[in-house]
Design a protein around this motif. Sequence first.
Motif, PDB file in Angstrom:
ATOM      1  N   HIS A 204      -0.211  -8.761  -3.198  1.00  0.00           N
ATOM      2  CA  HIS A 204       0.451  -8.880  -1.549  1.00  0.00           C
ATOM      3  C   HIS A 204       0.258 -10.095  -1.205  1.00  0.00           C
ATOM      4  O   HIS A 204      -0.198 -10.981  -0.581  1.00  0.00           O
ATOM      5  N   GLY A 205       1.312 -10.415  -1.628  1.00  0.00           N
ATOM      6  CA  GLY A 205       2.104 -12.091  -0.835  1.00  0.00           C
ATOM      7  C   GLY A 205       2.438 -12.056   0.449  1.00  0.00           C
ATOM      8  O   GLY A 205       1.931 -11.172   1.014  1.00  0.00           O
ATOM      9  N   ASP A 206       2.940 -12.852   0.579  1.00  0.00           N
ATOM     10  CA  ASP A 206       3.417 -13.230   2.348  1.00  0.00           C
ATOM     11  C   ASP A 206       4.425 -12.592   1.930  1.00  0.00           C
ATOM     12  O   ASP A 206       5.476 -11.995   2.904  1.00  0.00           O
ATOM     13  N   TRP A 207       5.291 -11.496   0.870  1.00  0.00           N
ATOM     14  CA  TRP A 207       5.940 -10.866   0.732  1.00  0.00           C
ATOM     15  C   TRP A 207       6.332  -9.432   0.097  1.00  0.00           C
ATOM     16  O   TRP A 207       5.518 -10.321  -0.474  1.00  0.00           O
ATOM     17  N   VAL A 208       6.098  -8.333   0.050  1.00  0.00           N
ATOM     18  CA  VAL A 208       5.755  -7.281  -0.471  1.00  0.00           C
ATOM     19  C   VAL A 208       7.367  -6.538  -0.900  1.00  0.00           C
ATOM     20  O   VAL A 208       8.054  -6.534   0.670  1.00  0.00           O
ATOM     21  N   ARG A 209       7.740  -6.150  -1.532  1.00  0.00           N
ATOM     22  CA  ARG A 209       9.165  -5.363  -2.206  1.00  0.00           C
ATOM     23  C   ARG A 209       9.442  -3.621  -2.477  1.00  0.00           C
ATOM     24  O   ARG A 209       9.526  -3.149  -3.499  1.00  0.00           O
ATOM     25  N   PRO A 210       9.352  -3.290  -1.266  1.00  0.00           N
ATOM     26  CA  PRO A 210       9.442  -1.411  -1.581  1.00  0.00           C
ATOM     27  C   PRO A 210      10.544  -1.084  -1.661  1.00  0.00           C
ATOM     28  O   PRO A 210      11.428  -0.953  -1.321  1.00  0.00           O
ATOM     29  N   GLY A 211      10.153  -0.241  -2.654  1.00  0.00           N
ATOM     30  CA  GLY A 211      11.786   0.488  -3.867  1.00  0.00           C
ATOM     31  C   GLY A 211      11.388   1.735  -3.055  1.00  0.00           C
ATOM     32  O   GLY A 211      11.410   2.682  -1.921  1.00  0.00           O
ATOM     33  N   LEU A 212      10.649   2.812  -4.545  1.00  0.00           N
ATOM     34  CA  LEU A 212      11.334   3.831  -4.240  1.00  0.00           C
ATOM     35  C   LEU A 212      10.164   4.384  -2.905  1.00  0.00           C
ATOM     36  O   LEU A 212      10.472   5.806  -2.799  1.00  0.00           O
ATOM     37  N   MET A 213       9.050   4.105  -2.573  1.00  0.00           N
ATOM     38  CA  MET A 213       7.885   4.231  -2.193  1.00  0.00           C
ATOM     39  C   MET A 213       8.914   4.672  -0.276  1.00  0.00           C
ATOM     40  O   MET A 213       8.479   5.745   0.671  1.00  0.00           O
ATOM     41  N   ILE A 214       9.665   3.554  -0.265  1.00  0.00           N
ATOM     42  CA  ILE A 214      10.453   4.462   1.787  1.00  0.00           C
ATOM     43  C   ILE A 214      11.026   5.460   1.232  1.00  0.00           C
ATOM     44  O   ILE A 214      11.083   5.714   3.066  1.00  0.00           O
ATOM     45  N   TYR A 215      11.409   5.772   0.458  1.00  0.00           N
ATOM     46  CA  TYR A 215      11.834   7.100   0.057  1.00  0.00           C
ATOM     47  C   TYR A 215      10.832   7.864  -0.157  1.00  0.00           C
ATOM     48  O   TYR A 215      11.205   9.624  -0.561  1.00  0.00           O
ATOM     49  N   GLY A 216       9.820   7.855  -0.084  1.00  0.00           N
ATOM     50  CA  GLY A 216       8.907   9.636   0.695  1.00  0.00           C
ATOM     51  C   GLY A 216       8.626   9.308  -1.059  1.00  0.00           C
ATOM     52  O   GLY A 216       7.693  10.454  -0.751  1.00  0.00           O
ATOM     53  N   VAL A 217       8.908   8.989  -1.668  1.00  0.00           N
ATOM     54  CA  VAL A 217       8.021   8.589  -4.046  1.00  0.00           C
ATOM     55  C   VAL A 217       7.064   8.071  -3.987  1.00  0.00           C
ATOM     56  O   VAL A 217       7.576   6.680  -3.960  1.00  0.00           O
ATOM     57  N   SER A 218       6.153   8.429  -4.876  1.00  0.00           N
ATOM     58  CA  SER A 218       5.569   7.889  -5.983  1.00  0.00           C
ATOM     59  C   SER A 218       5.931   6.839  -6.573  1.00  0.00           C
ATOM     60  O   SER A 218       6.330   7.383  -7.587  1.00  0.00           O
ATOM     61  N   PRO A 219       5.257   6.411  -6.150  1.00  0.00           N
ATOM     62  CA  PRO A 219       5.543   4.905  -7.413  1.00  0.00           C
ATOM     63  C   PRO A 219       4.051   5.217  -8.379  1.00  0.00           C
ATOM     64  O   PRO A 219       4.736   4.376  -9.768  1.00  0.00           O
ATOM     65  N   MET A 220       3.015   6.199  -8.377  1.00  0.00           N
ATOM     66  CA  MET A 220       2.442   5.633  -9.580  1.00  0.00           C
ATOM     67  C   MET A 220       2.288   7.349 -10.208  1.00  0.00           C
ATOM     68  O   MET A 220       2.828   8.239  -9.896  1.00  0.00           O
ATOM     69  N   LEU A 221       1.730   7.092 -11.706  1.00  0.00           N
ATOM     70  CA  LEU A 221       2.105   8.195 -12.701  1.00  0.00           C
ATOM     71  C   LEU A 221       1.224   9.394 -11.625  1.00  0.00           C
ATOM     72  O   LEU A 221      -0.469   8.792 -11.368  1.00  0.00           O
ATOM     73  N   GLU A 222       1.415  10.422 -12.157  1.00  0.00           N
ATOM     74  CA  GLU A 222       0.953  11.599 -11.876  1.00  0.00           C
ATOM     75  C   GLU A 222       0.952  11.837 -10.545  1.00  0.00           C
ATOM     76  O   GLU A 222      -0.589  12.256 -10.146  1.00  0.00           O
ATOM     77  N   LYS A 223       1.471  11.021  -9.731  1.00  0.00           N
ATOM     78  CA  LYS A 223       0.917  11.136  -8.298  1.00  0.00           C
ATOM     79  C   LYS A 223       2.773  11.870  -6.862  1.00  0.00           C
ATOM     80  O   LYS A 223       3.682  11.138  -7.920  1.00  0.00           O
ATOM     81  N   THR A 224       2.651  12.233  -6.622  1.00  0.00           N
ATOM     82  CA  THR A 224       3.179  12.903  -5.636  1.00  0.00           C
ATOM     83  C   THR A 224       3.049  11.317  -4.349  1.00  0.00           C
ATOM     84  O   THR A 224       2.426  11.216  -4.075  1.00  0.00           O
ATOM     85  N   GLY A 225       4.547  11.724  -3.503  1.00  0.00           N
ATOM     86  CA  GLY A 225       4.432  11.188  -1.837  1.00  0.00           C
ATOM     87  C   GLY A 225       3.450  11.017  -1.035  1.00  0.00           C
ATOM     88  O   GLY A 225       2.971  10.529  -0.744  1.00  0.00           O
ATOM     89  N   ASN A 226       3.323  12.619  -0.965  1.00  0.00           N
ATOM     90  CA  ASN A 226       2.391  13.268  -0.327  1.00  0.00           C
ATOM     91  C   ASN A 226       0.909  12.665  -0.589  1.00  0.00           C
ATOM     92  O   ASN A 226      -0.302  12.680   0.558  1.00  0.00           O
ATOM     93  N   ASP A 227      -0.245  12.262  -2.032  1.00  0.00           N
ATOM     94  CA  ASP A 227      -0.683  11.262  -1.731  1.00  0.00           C
ATOM     95  C   ASP A 227      -0.965  10.341  -1.170  1.00  0.00           C
ATOM     96  O   ASP A 227      -2.288   9.747  -1.742  1.00  0.00           O
ATOM     97  N   HIS A 228      -0.174   9.510  -1.032  1.00  0.00           N
ATOM     98  CA  HIS A 228      -0.212   8.938  -0.471  1.00  0.00           C
ATOM     99  C   HIS A 228      -0.261   8.624   1.250  1.00  0.00           C
ATOM    100  O   HIS A 228       0.845   7.258   1.830  1.00  0.00           O
ATOM    101  N   ASP A 229       0.415   9.421   1.702  1.00  0.00           N
ATOM    102  CA  ASP A 229       1.106  10.318   3.080  1.00  0.00           C
ATOM    103  C   ASP A 229       2.633   9.306   3.515  1.00  0.00           C
ATOM    104  O   ASP A 229       2.754   9.208   4.737  1.00  0.00           O
ATOM    105  N   LEU A 230       2.928   9.741   2.080  1.00  0.00           N
ATOM    106  CA  LEU A 230       4.847   9.470   2.231  1.00  0.00           C
ATOM    107  C   LEU A 230       5.305  10.563   2.237  1.00  0.00           C
ATOM    108  O   LEU A 230       4.961  11.901   2.237  1.00  0.00           O
ATOM    109  N   LYS A 231       6.835  10.571   3.287  1.00  0.00           N
ATOM    110  CA  LYS A 231       7.105  11.784   3.046  1.00  0.00           C
ATOM    111  C   LYS A 231       8.557  11.573   2.723  1.00  0.00           C
ATOM    112  O   LYS A 231       9.280  10.935   3.264  1.00  0.00           O
ATOM    113  N   PRO A 232       9.079  13.077   1.669  1.00  0.00           N
ATOM    114  CA  PRO A 232      10.654  12.676   1.057  1.00  0.00           C
ATOM    115  C   PRO A 232      11.628  12.921   1.841  1.00  0.00           C
ATOM    116  O   PRO A 232      11.699  13.430   3.437  1.00  0.00           O
TER     117      PRO A 232
END
Length: 358
Positions: A204-232
């Motif tokens: 985590h530098g001065d900037w981060v650039r979220p893509g998939l996670m702001i749409y509620g989808v997990s960016p991690m293998l074998e996970k869903t957005g719900n695992d990170h408290d993200l909402k589809p």
Amino acid sequence: MRLATAEINLTALTHNLKKVRDFASNSKIMAVLKANAYGHGLVQIAQSLNEADAFAVARVDEALALRAGGLVKPIVLLEGFFDKTDLPILLANNFQTIVHNETQLEDIEQCDLGGQLTVWLKIDTGMHRLGIHPSQFINFYQRLSNNPNVNADIKLMTHFACADDLLNTMTQSQIAEFDACIKNMSEEVCLANSAGIVGWQQSHGDWVRPGLMIYGVSPMLEKTGNDHDLKPVMCLKTRLIAIKKIKAGESAGYGANWLTSKDTYIGIAAIGYGDGYPRHANTGTPVMINGRKVPLVGRVSMDMITVDLGDVLQDKVADEVILWGPELPVEIIAKHADTIPYELLCDITPRVDYKYVE
């Protein structure tokens, strides 16, 4: 009656952006909106991301569409510019550009812009896609610093290849390569994509650039957005347009490659690969009807899919069918279709009706 509809929940979008803040509280956020905001609607999504510090897109036409939509935040071109004739357009519209190769650098050096561009210098730390080799860094940085067409506030960036996999050590190697390259420099940096934000706090530098996670989808293998408290953000839905009773041993769909083992009811839903639903979704892929999961059976057609409703009829024509959404994560559908959530979201076609809700 609405048939194939992508319902876009803007409240969920706002929630997810706040989660990015929670993950990377000391970083500014560059929200990635390329590919029509991952299939969610470029301008509409941008207009709802008021708390983002900047936007990022892949192409100049995407950036121009944001400006035409009234968006005034900084916009970063993740692939940079493709021809030197683009440079006056970048300057006039206050677009920031990545520089990742010698041709781009020479184009900036050889033009007379009458103004200064904000440049992000991208370093290839192992992805081997875009970016300069670390050995080129000092030369590129000095030439940009001495160029009257370039704002003195040069920013630095890299991109991770395997951040979605916490067991893969490549991300640690890339972070170390980047840190060694920019040692003793004070410029703003951006390393973390969605997977970096979730899985690698040290990126985590001065900037981060979220893509998939702001749409509620997990960016991690074998996970869903719900695992990170993200909402589809997207719920893809349609309606049943027919119900048939078929007997044991009968088939449904092209190729007759699915046979029922017992008498059952099948439902025909008005969605297919012509709408962006994956043709390669396998028999057994779940869809949601009246609060329960039922399996896709047979081949996906251009305009229709067939689902097995079971031997006791509980449904009727015009009932809603959910292909993915809060109750049925797109990550699960992607796994059944042998693909990734990115592709499913980006493949939604223009004939799908978009509905934006709070």
